[in-house]
Design an enzyme around this catalytic site. Structure first.
Site, short mmCIF file in Angstrom:
data_model
loop_
_atom_site.label_atom_id
_atom_site.label_comp_id
_atom_site.label_asym_id
_atom_site.label_seq_id
_atom_site.Cartn_x
_atom_site.Cartn_y
_atom_site.Cartn_z
N PHE A 123 -103.36 -54.34 -36.59
CA PHE A 123 -102.20 -53.74 -35.95
C PHE A 123 -102.59 -52.35 -35.46
CE2 PHE A 123 -97.40 -54.31 -36.14
CZ PHE A 123 -97.42 -55.65 -35.86
N GLN A 236 -88.95 -43.72 -31.91
CA GLN A 236 -90.05 -44.57 -31.45
C GLN A 236 -89.57 -45.56 -30.40
OE1 GLN A 236 -92.18 -47.74 -34.06
NE2 GLN A 236 -93.63 -46.08 -33.73
N HIS A 238 -90.83 -48.68 -28.87
CA HIS A 238 -91.87 -49.68 -29.05
C HIS A 238 -92.41 -50.05 -27.67
CE1 HIS A 238 -93.93 -53.35 -30.18
NE2 HIS A 238 -93.65 -53.14 -31.45
N LEU A 252 -87.62 -57.34 -29.03
CA LEU A 252 -88.97 -57.00 -29.46
C LEU A 252 -90.01 -58.09 -29.20
CD1 LEU A 252 -90.53 -54.76 -30.93
CD2 LEU A 252 -90.13 -56.03 -33.04
N GLU A 255 -96.16 -56.38 -32.02
CA GLU A 255 -97.47 -55.78 -31.85
C GLU A 255 -98.56 -56.76 -32.30
OE1 GLU A 255 -97.26 -51.77 -33.12
OE2 GLU A 255 -99.39 -51.63 -33.59
N ARG A 311 -98.23 -46.60 -31.36
CA ARG A 311 -97.19 -47.03 -30.42
C ARG A 311 -96.79 -45.95 -29.41
NH1 ARG A 311 -93.40 -50.36 -34.75
NH2 ARG A 311 -94.72 -52.22 -34.74
N HIS A 377 -86.78 -48.47 -30.68
CA HIS A 377 -87.09 -49.36 -31.78
C HIS A 377 -86.81 -48.75 -33.15
CE1 HIS A 377 -88.99 -52.69 -33.77
NE2 HIS A 377 -89.95 -51.96 -34.28
N ARG A 412 -94.32 -43.66 -36.28
CA ARG A 412 -94.61 -44.64 -37.32
C ARG A 412 -95.62 -45.66 -36.83
NH1 ARG A 412 -92.92 -49.72 -38.36
NH2 ARG A 412 -91.14 -49.75 -36.95
#
Lengths: 600, 251
Positions: A123, A236, A238, A252, A255, A311, A377, A412
Site C-alpha cells: 500500500f 484527505q 483520496h 472509493l 488503493e 495519498r 475521504h 494518513r
C-alpha cells in the site's frame, strides 16, 4: 432528577458510534466488567468501517520479516509529514499486530500466505507489504467480526439513535441526549464516561467517499462540550474515487488496485507519477518504470513505484494532470491494472472493485482502465486526546478512530485507519472503563440541559415556512468542494468562511416537514448543526496554516515550512466563540528521532 | 434527460398507499439516486434507509417492481421510460414508514447463534490456516446483511408464525461459516436442527437468486447443514465422524 419525561438509560460507559473504533471500545469496556451502552446512528454493522477495502496495516512480518514496528512507525510519521503525535504513532505501530491476531481469534478470515499465515499487501507509503486483508472487503470482515464477537459480551446496543448533545456536570461529562431515528422520541443516556467513535466529516464535501452519516457529529459534540480540536485543516482527498457516471462520483476505488499492480496514466498513456516525486520521498521512490516494475517482486534491491506515494502526493499529481488537460474524458485520469495482471488475478484480489465498475459504470476492469479522480475521504484532524488513554481535554470524555486527532499528522497512510480503530478503540474502552470505576460522587444530570436539547431537536418542526434542509446541505457541500478543497488559498478560504456564516443563518431557519417517525428531512436538518460546525473549523484552521503540508495545500503558500512543522492549530469554543491558537507538538524522544536519521 | 414515474409506497403500519412521482434520471443513475432526488425536491420526509451507495453495506433493500433488490445497485436504464417503477419496502418485516422496515428480527436471531469456540493455537501462539480451507467460508463472509434472502424466503415471508423457530438463510450461512471454520471446535448440529430450524427450508433457492453478493446460499451452506443434521441422527455416520475430522469440507 426531573427527567422522567424521557426514556433514560444509565451506563458506566457510553460509546457513541459503532464502527471499528466504537465496537472495539465497547468490547474492551465490557471486558473490564463495567456496564456499556453502544449507540449506533445506523443499524449495527452498517457503519463506515464496512466500506473500508484495502486492509489493516500491521507489522506482522509475515511477508517481509524485515518489517518491525519501528519501520511502520517511521513510515507513518513520514506519511504524516512529521506532524503526527509521535506517541500515538508509536503505540499504533507497536500494538497493531496483536490487534489483528486478536481479530483472527474472534473469527476473522484473512487471506493467507502459502504457509498458512496472514497474507499482507502493498500500500502507499508503507515500506513493506504490510496490510492484512480479505480481498478488497477488509472492512466488512472487520466489522462483522467485531459485531458478532460484541453481541455476546453483554453490551447494550442502541440502533438508529443519533446523539444531539453531550451533557455536563460542572467540568465533567455526565451523559448524552439524542433521538431515536425510527420514532423520533428523545432519549437520555446517563454515563460516567463517554467514548466518541463517530468517524469523520466527509459529508461536508460534494465529491466524497463518505456516507450520509459522516456529518462530524463527534467533532461537534466534543467542541460544544468544551474539548479541544486539533489539525482540522488536514483533510484527505483520496486520489482514486470513481468519476463516472455522475451519480457514483466519489465512490472509493481502493488503493489496493495500485498495491496489486495498478498504474496511473494520463490521456497520452504516460505513467505521470514519475514526474511528481517530491524531494522528501526521492530516496525511497523509483525514478524509472523498470525499477518500479521490478519493485513488486524484489523490494530489497529496488525502490517503490511512485504510484504508491502517500495519498496527498498522488491526489495533487492527479489534480495537476487534469488541470493541464491530460485527463480522461470524464474528468479524471486512468488507473490501469488490466495491462499488468491477468483477469483471474484481478477478480480474485479485487472482487468488489470488479463488481462495482461492472455494475455501476459498465466498465470491465480486467480489460480496460478505470477512470478515477480525487474524492474527499478522511479527516486527519479531530478531538485532541492523550495518546495513551485517548482522554479528551474534558474529564470523562474519550475519543478514538477518525474523530480523534493527532495519530496521522497531516496525512494518513492507507491501511493505518483500520489499525488505528483497533488500537485506540481498545485503549478508549479500557481507559473509559477505568475512569468509570474510579468515578467519585453521584452521577448528576441537569434537567435544564436535557430540556434545552429536547427543544433544540424539535425546533425544525415549528418553522413552517423555513428552508429546505437538503438545499442548505447541498450549498454547504458546493462551498467546501470549491473553496476548501484539495488546493486552497487565502482568498477562497475567506470567501468560504463568509459563505458558512450565511449558511449558519439559513440553518437557523431550517424546517422539517411531516412527522417524527423515520423522517430523513428532519435528520438532515439536525445534522446541519454539526456539519456547519466542522466546516467552519476546517476553513478557519486552513486559513491559519500558511504553508502546504499533507492534506492541506495552499496555492499562496506552496512550500512546507519548518516553523509550521512544530505546531498544531487548536480550536476550542469559549463563551460561544471559536478560539484558535497555535500550540507546540509533543516532542519526540531522542531514541525515536534516531530512526529518521538511519536511512535515506 | 429521461423522466420516469416512480410509484413509491408511502405510509406507516396503520395506513399506506402507492404514490406516483415524476422524476428525471441522468445517465448512470440508480434507483437510490432517484429516490434521493425525490427526497430533496418533492418529499423531504420520504423514509429510506441507506449508507454506502456502493453495494457494500446492505442497507437499502427494497422490492422494485416486485423484485427484492438493493436500490443502490439497480440502474435506472433497466427500466423503460413509459412504465411506472414500483418501489416498495421489503415485505417480510414489520413496516416502520415508507421504505423502512423493522429488521430487528435478524439482530435477535444473530444473538442466538453459538459463537466460535477456538481450538488451541500453534506453539508460537498464532494459528495457521490454508487458503484452500477457507475459500468456502470467505464466500459466506461476503454477506452484507441486506436481508433480501430473509425477505424472499417462503418459510417466513408470509408466515409470521414460523419466525420463532426459523433463523433464515442469512443465519444458515452464518451457521455454516462457523461449522466449517478451521479454528472452531463447537458442534452446532443440534442447534441447527432445533433452534435454527434448518429442516424447514425446502431448498427452492429463492435466497440464492436474490443474493446481491452471489453467495451460493443453498448449495454451499444450507444443503451441507441439512446433511450434517441428517448425519447426526444416523448412529453409524456419527461414529465415523468421531474418528474422522469433524470439519470435513462439503463439496
Amino acid at each position: 432528577m426531573a427527567n422522567a419525561d424521557y426514556e433514560t438509560h444509565e451506563h458506566d460507559v457510553v460509546v457513541i458510534g459503532a464502527g471499528g473504533a466504537g465496537l472495539r471500545a465497547a468490547i474492551e469496556a465490557a471486558a473490564q466488567g463495567v456496564s456499556v451502552g453502544l449507540i449506533c446512528k445506523s443499524l449495527l454493522g452498517k457503519a463506515h468501517t464496512v466500506m473500508a477495502e484495502g486492509g489493516i496495516a500491521a507489522a506482522l512480518g509475515n511477508v517481509w520479516p524485515e518489517d518491525t514496528w519501528q519501520v511502520h512507525f517511521r513510515d507513518t510519521m513520514r506519511g504524516g509529514k512529521m506532524l503526527n503525535n509521535w506517541r500515538m504513532a508509536q503505540l499504533h505501530a507497536q500494538e497493531a499486530p496483536e490487534r489483528v491476531l486478536e481479530l483472527e481469534r474472534w473469527g476473522a478470515l484473512f487471506d493467507r500466505t502459502k504457509d498458512g499465515r496472514i497474507l499482507q499487501r502493498d500500500f502507499g507509503g508503507h515500506r513493506y507489504a504490510r496490510l492484512a486483508h480479505v480481498g478488497d472487503r477488509t472492512g466488512l470482515e472487520m466489522i462483522r467480526t467485531l459485531q458478532y464477537h460484541g453481541i455476546h459480551q453483554g453490551i447494550d446496543v442502541y440502533m438508529e439513535c443519533t446523539i444531539a448533545r453531550l451533557l455536563k456536570d460542572g467540568e465533567r461529562v455526565s451523559g448524552a441526549v439524542g433521538y431515536w431515528r425510527p420514532h423520533g422520541k428523545v432519549v437520555l443516556f446517563k454515563a460516567k464516561a463517554v467514548v466518541l467513535a463517530t468517524g469523520g466529516i466527509g459529508k461536508a464535501w460534494k465529491i466524497t467517499s463518505n456516507s450520509w452519516e459522516y456529518t462530524g457529529d463527534g467533532h461537534a459534540l466534543a467542541l460544544w462540550a468544551g474539548a479541544d480540536l486539533i489539525d482540522m485543516e488536514f483533510v484527505q482527498f483520496h486520489p482514486t474515487g470513481m468519476v463516472w457516471p455522475p451519480s457514483v462520483r466519489g465512490i472509493l476505488v481502493t488503493e489496493g488496485v495500485r498495491g496489486d499492480g495498478g498504474m496511473l496514466k494520463n490521456n497520452k498513456g504516460e505513467r505521470f507519477m514519475f514526474n511528481y516525486i517530491p524531494e522528501f520521498f526521492k530516496g525511497e521512490t523509483a525514478d524509472n518504470e523498470d525499477e518500479a516494475d521490478r519493485w513488486y517482486d524484489d523490494k530489497k534491491s529496488n525502490r517503490r513505484t511512485p504510484d504508491l506515494l502517500p495519498r496527498d502526493e498522488v491526489a495533487r499529481a492527479i489534480n495537476a494532470e487534469m488541470k493541464a488537460g491530460r485527463g480522461s474524458p470524464h474528468g479524471g485520469v486512468y488507473l490501469d491494472i488490466a495491462s499488468r495482471r491477468p483477469a483471474d488475478y484481478i477478480r480474485r484480489r479485487l472482487p468488489s472493485m470488479y463488481h462495482q465498475f461492472k455494475e455501476l459504470a459498465g466498465v470491465d476492469i480486467t480489460k480496460e482502465p478505470m477512470e478515477v479522480g480525487p474524492t474527499c475521504h478522511y479527516v486527519m484532524g479531530g478531538v485532541r486526546v492523550d495518546a495513551d488513554s485517548t482522554a479528551a481535554t474534558v474529564p470523562g470524555l474519550f475519543a478514538a478512530g477518525e474523530v480523534a486527532g493527532g495519530m496521522h499528522g497531516s496525512n494518513r497512510l492507507g491501511g493505518n485507519s483500520l489499525s488505528d480503530l483497533l488500537v485506540f478503540g481498545r485503549r478508549a474502552g479500557l481507559h473509559a472503563a477505568l475512569y468509570a470505576k474510579d468515578f467519585g460522587g453521584p452521577l448528576t444530570v441537569d434537567a435544564g440541559q436535557v430540556e434545552a436539547v429536547a427543544r433544540e431537536v424539535l425546533e425544525p418542526f415549528s418553522r413552517a415556512g423555513g428552508e429546505n434542509p437538503y438545499a442548505i446541505q447541498a450549498d454547504l457541500q458546493e462551498t467546501m468542494q470549491s473553496l476548501v478543497g484539495l488546493i486552497r488559498s487565502e482568498r477562497e478560504l475567506t470567501e468560504a468562511l463568509r459563505k458558512i456564516e450565511t449558511l449558519k443563518a439559513r440553518a437557523k431557519r431550517v424546517r422539517a416537514e411531516g412527522a417524527r417517525t423515520y423522517n430523513p428531512g428532519w435528520h438532515t436538518a439536525l445534522d446541519l448543526r454539526s456539519l456547519l460546525a466542522v466546516a467552519e473549523c476546517c476553513a478557519m484552521a486552513a486559513l491559519e496554516r500558511k504553508e502546504s503540508r499533507g492534506g492541506h495545500t495552499r496555492d499562496d503558500h506552496p512550500y512546507t515550512d519548518d516553523q509550521w512543522g512544530r505546531v498544531n492549530v487548536v480550536l476550542r469554543l469559549r463563551d460561544g466563540a471559536l478560539q484558535l491558537s497555535r500550540e507546540p507538538l509533543p516532542e519526540m524522544p531522542a531514541e525515536l528521532r534516531a530512526l529518521f536519521q538511519e536511512r535515506k | 434527460m429521461p423522466t420516469f414515474t416512480l410509484r413509491v409506497f408511502r405510509g406507516d403500519p396503520t395506513r399506506g398507499e402507492f404514490k406516483d412521482y415524476r422524476v428525471e434520471a441522468e445517465e448512470g443513475m440508480v434507483v437510490l439516486d432517484v429516490i434521493h432526488r425525490l427526497q430533496a425536491t418533492q418529499a423531504t420526509d420520504l423514509a429510506v434507509r441507506w449508507n454506502c451507495k456502493a453495494g457494500k453495506c446492505g442497507s437499502c433493500s427494497a422490492e422494485i417492481d416486485g423484485q427484492p433488490r438493493l436500490m443502490c445497485m439497480t440502474r435506472m436504464d433497466l427500466f423503460a421510460e413509459g412504465e411506472p417503477i414500483t418501489v416498495a419496502p421489503i415485505r417480510a418485516f414489520p413496516l416502520i414508514r415508507d421504505l423502512v422496515t423493522d429488521v430487528g428480527f435478524n439482530f435477535e436471531k444473530a444473538k442466538t447463534i453459538p459463537p466460535l469456540r477456538l481450538k488451541p493455537p500453534e506453539p508460537d501462539g498464532t494459528y495457521r490456516m490454508m487458503q484452500e480451507d477457507i475459500d468456502r467460508i470467505q464466500e459466506f463472509h461476503k454477506c452484507i446483511e441486506c436481508f433480501l434472502c430473509q425477505d424472499v424466503c417462503h418459510v417466513i415471508r408470509d408466515h409470521e408464525e414460523n419466525k420463532p423457530a426459523f433463523a433464515g438463510p442469512r443465519f444458515f450461512i452464518k451457521l455454516a461459516s462457523l461449522e466449517m471454520h478451521p479454528l472452531d471446535t463447537r458442534d452446532r448440529t443440534a442447534f441447527g436442527r432445533t433452534t435454527a430450524g434448518v429442516g424447514l427450508c425446502n431448498i427452492t433457492k429463492c435466497c440464492t437468486e436474490v443474493c446481491p453478493e452471489g453467495i451460493h446460499i443453498t448449495d454451499n451452506a444450507i444443503i451441507p447443514l441439512k446433511e450434517r443434521v441428517a448425519d447426526s441422527l444416523d448412529p453409524i455416520v456419527w461414529l465415523l465422524r468421531k474418528f474422522r475430522s469433524q470439519k470435513t469440507q462439503p463439496v
